[in-house]
Design a protein around this motif. Sequence first.
Motif, PDB file in Angstrom:
ATOM      1  N   ALA A 176       0.821  -1.207   0.000  1.00 51.56           N
ATOM      2  CA  ALA A 176       0.000   0.000   0.000  1.00 51.56           C
ATOM      3  C   ALA A 176       0.858   1.262   0.000  1.00 51.56           C
ATOM      4  CB  ALA A 176      -0.928   0.005   1.216  1.00 51.56           C
ATOM      5  N   LEU A 177       1.998   1.214   0.649  1.00 45.97           N
ATOM      6  CA  LEU A 177       2.896   2.365   0.710  1.00 45.97           C
ATOM      7  C   LEU A 177       3.753   2.492  -0.544  1.00 45.97           C
ATOM      8  CD1 LEU A 177       4.122   2.058   4.398  1.00 45.97           C
ATOM      9  CD2 LEU A 177       2.608   3.806   3.481  1.00 45.97           C
ATOM     10  N   LEU A 178       4.051   1.363  -1.184  1.00 41.04           N
ATOM     11  CA  LEU A 178       5.007   1.354  -2.282  1.00 41.04           C
ATOM     12  C   LEU A 178       4.545   2.198  -3.468  1.00 41.04           C
ATOM     13  CD1 LEU A 178       7.624   0.307  -3.557  1.00 41.04           C
ATOM     14  CD2 LEU A 178       6.333  -1.716  -4.316  1.00 41.04           C
ATOM     15  N   GLY A 179       3.287   2.056  -3.878  1.00 37.70           N
ATOM     16  CA  GLY A 179       2.802   2.770  -5.047  1.00 37.70           C
ATOM     17  C   GLY A 179       2.974   4.284  -4.934  1.00 37.70           C
ATOM     18  N   PRO A 180       2.460   4.908  -3.876  1.00 40.49           N
ATOM     19  CA  PRO A 180       2.631   6.366  -3.734  1.00 40.49           C
ATOM     20  C   PRO A 180       4.097   6.797  -3.667  1.00 40.49           C
ATOM     21  CG  PRO A 180       0.879   5.586  -2.297  1.00 40.49           C
ATOM     22  CD  PRO A 180       1.539   4.360  -2.862  1.00 40.49           C
ATOM     23  N   ILE A 181       4.940   5.964  -3.033  1.00 42.12           N
ATOM     24  CA  ILE A 181       6.368   6.290  -2.962  1.00 42.12           C
ATOM     25  C   ILE A 181       6.968   6.333  -4.368  1.00 42.12           C
ATOM     26  CG2 ILE A 181       8.630   5.333  -2.310  1.00 42.12           C
ATOM     27  CD1 ILE A 181       7.328   4.431   0.323  1.00 42.12           C
ATOM     28  N   LEU A 182       6.699   5.303  -5.161  1.00 44.12           N
ATOM     29  CA  LEU A 182       7.258   5.246  -6.511  1.00 44.12           C
ATOM     30  C   LEU A 182       6.730   6.387  -7.384  1.00 44.12           C
ATOM     31  CD1 LEU A 182       7.129   1.401  -7.185  1.00 44.12           C
ATOM     32  CD2 LEU A 182       9.168   2.793  -6.742  1.00 44.12           C
ATOM     33  N   GLU A 183       5.459   6.699  -7.249  1.00 44.82           N
ATOM     34  CA  GLU A 183       4.887   7.792  -8.041  1.00 44.82           C
ATOM     35  C   GLU A 183       5.538   9.127  -7.687  1.00 44.82           C
ATOM     36  OE1 GLU A 183       0.750   7.452  -7.275  1.00 44.82           O
ATOM     37  OE2 GLU A 183       0.465   5.763  -8.655  1.00 44.82           O
ATOM     38  N   LYS A 184       5.755   9.369  -6.410  1.00 47.60           N
ATOM     39  CA  LYS A 184       6.395  10.616  -5.971  1.00 47.60           C
ATOM     40  C   LYS A 184       7.820  10.708  -6.497  1.00 47.60           C
ATOM     41  CE  LYS A 184       7.756  13.159  -1.813  1.00 47.60           C
ATOM     42  NZ  LYS A 184       7.746  13.160  -0.316  1.00 47.60           N
ATOM     43  N   LEU A 185       8.575   9.623  -6.377  1.00 49.01           N
ATOM     44  CA  LEU A 185       9.958   9.621  -6.861  1.00 49.01           C
ATOM     45  C   LEU A 185      10.010   9.792  -8.378  1.00 49.01           C
ATOM     46  CD1 LEU A 185      11.333   6.693  -4.670  1.00 49.01           C
ATOM     47  CD2 LEU A 185      11.806   9.137  -4.364  1.00 49.01           C
ATOM     48  N   GLY A 186       9.031   9.203  -9.073  1.00 49.18           N
ATOM     49  CA  GLY A 186       8.967   9.371 -10.521  1.00 49.18           C
ATOM     50  C   GLY A 186       8.753  10.823 -10.909  1.00 49.18           C
ATOM     51  N   ARG A 187       7.875  11.514 -10.195  1.00 50.77           N
ATOM     52  CA  ARG A 187       7.623  12.932 -10.481  1.00 50.77           C
ATOM     53  C   ARG A 187       8.864  13.782 -10.225  1.00 50.77           C
ATOM     54  NH1 ARG A 187       2.613  11.626  -7.980  1.00 50.77           N
ATOM     55  NH2 ARG A 187       3.345  12.501  -5.996  1.00 50.77           N
ATOM     56  N   GLN A 188       9.723  13.307  -9.334  1.00 51.81           N
ATOM     57  CA  GLN A 188      10.961  14.026  -9.038  1.00 51.81           C
ATOM     58  C   GLN A 188      12.048  13.758 -10.072  1.00 51.81           C
ATOM     59  OE1 GLN A 188      11.866  12.724  -5.064  1.00 51.81           O
ATOM     60  NE2 GLN A 188      10.305  14.004  -4.107  1.00 51.81           N
ATOM     61  N   GLY A 189      11.774  12.859 -11.017  1.00 49.33           N
ATOM     62  CA  GLY A 189      12.724  12.593 -12.076  1.00 49.33           C
ATOM     63  C   GLY A 189      13.894  11.716 -11.683  1.00 49.33           C
ATOM     64  N   LEU A 190      13.753  10.934 -10.616  1.00 48.09           N
ATOM     65  CA  LEU A 190      14.824  10.063 -10.142  1.00 48.09           C
ATOM     66  C   LEU A 190      14.742   8.686 -10.794  1.00 48.09           C
ATOM     67  CD1 LEU A 190      14.529  11.045  -6.388  1.00 48.09           C
ATOM     68  CD2 LEU A 190      16.510  11.528  -7.845  1.00 48.09           C
ATOM     69  N   LEU A 191      15.870   8.023 -10.913  1.00 46.15           N
ATOM     70  CA  LEU A 191      15.919   6.638 -11.375  1.00 46.15           C
ATOM     71  C   LEU A 191      15.542   5.750 -10.188  1.00 46.15           C
ATOM     72  CD1 LEU A 191      17.087   4.761 -13.845  1.00 46.15           C
ATOM     73  CD2 LEU A 191      18.878   4.328 -12.169  1.00 46.15           C
ATOM     74  N   ARG A 192      14.415   5.073 -10.289  1.00 44.81           N
ATOM     75  CA  ARG A 192      13.893   4.295  -9.161  1.00 44.81           C
ATOM     76  C   ARG A 192      14.361   2.846  -9.270  1.00 44.81           C
ATOM     77  NH1 ARG A 192       7.974   5.719 -10.821  1.00 44.81           N
ATOM     78  NH2 ARG A 192       9.087   5.379 -12.793  1.00 44.81           N
ATOM     79  N   VAL A 193      15.115   2.408  -8.266  1.00 46.09           N
ATOM     80  CA  VAL A 193      15.633   1.039  -8.215  1.00 46.09           C
ATOM     81  C   VAL A 193      14.996   0.344  -7.020  1.00 46.09           C
ATOM     82  CG1 VAL A 193      17.684  -0.419  -8.032  1.00 46.09           C
ATOM     83  CG2 VAL A 193      17.811   1.759  -9.266  1.00 46.09           C
ATOM     84  N   VAL A 194      14.177  -0.647  -7.274  1.00 42.47           N
ATOM     85  CA  VAL A 194      13.491  -1.390  -6.221  1.00 42.47           C
ATOM     86  C   VAL A 194      14.344  -2.589  -5.822  1.00 42.47           C
ATOM     87  CG1 VAL A 194      11.410  -2.687  -5.616  1.00 42.47           C
ATOM     88  CG2 VAL A 194      11.238  -0.646  -7.065  1.00 42.47           C
ATOM     89  N   LEU A 195      14.568  -2.743  -4.513  1.00 43.54           N
ATOM     90  CA  LEU A 195      15.395  -3.816  -3.977  1.00 43.54           C
ATOM     91  C   LEU A 195      14.535  -4.772  -3.164  1.00 43.54           C
ATOM     92  CD1 LEU A 195      18.255  -1.558  -2.516  1.00 43.54           C
ATOM     93  CD2 LEU A 195      18.129  -2.537  -4.819  1.00 43.54           C
ATOM     94  N   LEU A 196      14.673  -6.055  -3.427  1.00 42.77           N
ATOM     95  CA  LEU A 196      14.004  -7.084  -2.634  1.00 42.77           C
ATOM     96  C   LEU A 196      14.778  -8.380  -2.784  1.00 42.77           C
ATOM     97  CD1 LEU A 196      10.721  -8.314  -4.391  1.00 42.77           C
ATOM     98  CD2 LEU A 196      12.523  -7.075  -5.581  1.00 42.77           C
ATOM     99  N   HIS A 197      14.490  -9.349  -1.938  1.00 39.48           N
ATOM    100  CA  HIS A 197      15.249 -10.599  -1.977  1.00 39.48           C
ATOM    101  C   HIS A 197      14.663 -11.609  -2.955  1.00 39.48           C
ATOM    102  CE1 HIS A 197      17.884 -13.812  -0.723  1.00 39.48           C
ATOM    103  NE2 HIS A 197      16.846 -14.580  -0.453  1.00 39.48           N
ATOM    104  N   HIS A 198      13.381 -11.901  -2.832  1.00 41.96           N
ATOM    105  CA  HIS A 198      12.749 -12.905  -3.689  1.00 41.96           C
ATOM    106  C   HIS A 198      12.443 -12.333  -5.066  1.00 41.96           C
ATOM    107  CE1 HIS A 198      12.087 -14.651   0.299  1.00 41.96           C
ATOM    108  NE2 HIS A 198      11.819 -15.804  -0.293  1.00 41.96           N
ATOM    109  N   PRO A 199      12.595 -13.113  -6.116  1.00 40.04           N
ATOM    110  CA  PRO A 199      12.317 -12.607  -7.464  1.00 40.04           C
ATOM    111  C   PRO A 199      10.830 -12.352  -7.671  1.00 40.04           C
ATOM    112  CG  PRO A 199      12.823 -14.960  -7.538  1.00 40.04           C
ATOM    113  CD  PRO A 199      13.099 -14.506  -6.139  1.00 40.04           C
ATOM    114  N   PRO A 200      10.494 -11.242  -8.337  1.00 37.14           N
ATOM    115  CA  PRO A 200       9.083 -10.910  -8.547  1.00 37.14           C
ATOM    116  C   PRO A 200       8.487 -11.484  -9.832  1.00 37.14           C
ATOM    117  CG  PRO A 200      10.440  -9.073  -9.222  1.00 37.14           C
ATOM    118  CD  PRO A 200      11.385 -10.129  -8.705  1.00 37.14           C
ATOM    119  N   ALA A 201       9.317 -11.961 -10.745  1.00 37.12           N
ATOM    120  CA  ALA A 201       8.800 -12.440 -12.035  1.00 37.12           C
ATOM    121  C   ALA A 201       8.087 -13.776 -11.864  1.00 37.12           C
ATOM    122  CB  ALA A 201       9.934 -12.581 -13.044  1.00 37.12           C
ATOM    123  N   ARG A 202       7.053 -13.979 -12.647  1.00 27.35           N
ATOM    124  CA  ARG A 202       6.289 -15.229 -12.593  1.00 27.35           C
ATOM    125  C   ARG A 202       7.173 -16.400 -13.013  1.00 27.35           C
ATOM    126  NH1 ARG A 202       2.580 -13.659 -15.567  1.00 27.35           N
ATOM    127  NH2 ARG A 202       0.925 -13.181 -14.068  1.00 27.35           N
TER     128      ARG A 202
END
Length: 315
Positions: A176-202
């Motif tokens: 729930a928190l991730l979406g607004p965070i990414l949208e805000k960072l995108g508006r700031q023009g930053l390169l957004r790199v998401v870090l996690l341990h488990h792979p997200p791809a199907r």
Amino acid sequence: MTGLFRFAHLTDPHLPLLPGDMRGPSLTTVKRLSGLLSWQRKRQHIHRPEILEATVADIRAHEPRHVVLTGDIVNVALPAEFARAEEWLATLGNAGEVTIVPGNHDTYVETPWSAGAGRWHAYMTGDEGMAPGRSPEGMPFPFVRVRGPVAFVGLSTAVSTPLFSAVGRIGANQLALLGPILEKLGRQGLLRVVLLHHPPARGASSRRKGLKDHEALRGVLAQAGAELVLHGHTHMAMFDRLAGPRAAIPVLAPSSASALDARHESARWHLIDVARLPTGQWRLQVTVRGLDPATKRFRGEGRFVLMLDRLNTAA
């Protein structure tokens, strides 16, 4: 090109268990005993301290401005492992220069946050701060660290699981928190790199080892966008793409940073050079550094370039 920024990505170091770690009542859980048996029979011959030392030396030789580590620092979550890992992290750099997220082995059994992975809280503290010792339920994740033109967004997929399970879960609160965070960072023009341990791809991991809420995460990324996702867990080099709002999002992982494995994949890490083109596009040059098992020295194994849209976010 402008805004050159260099960072390194390694994962799954699995610091060695020492004989003194394996005594006392903390080994009474069945899962820990199973993990210890796995270490003694197999894993200690793959995850070698001298290989991890060579990985760290090779990273330092390339002088990245930042280092990210995507989990599985320890093995069976013993108190001595967490203390030793805290000392080892300092060899990568100080807490402002190194960002980590935890893996399933870092929460191998139920452990109080402040006595376990929470000991490394300084490396998981966002720019706005995080109180030491807070639990994952107290939401230190997602956290954001802006370094140069890059915003590193850390998620935790690390949860304690039953015997023979290594699944991960992000949970509704983080999502729930991730979406607004990414949208805000995108508006700031930053390169957004998401870090996690488990792979997200199907299909990137089996059901026994996969990310339980991978579909929910992909939904957030498809809506809010990101420029890059980095993970670990598989002990294999991986490249995938996820849907974004305007363009596909690359997903990368190297193999384990401590592996000497003739049958599968030995140690690798990625050196990533970020540049902003006059067009506004991002140019990411990824250099793969891999271990030569014969010499136990690192070498360049290849290089590829990712060209990313300047704003991969919702209109």
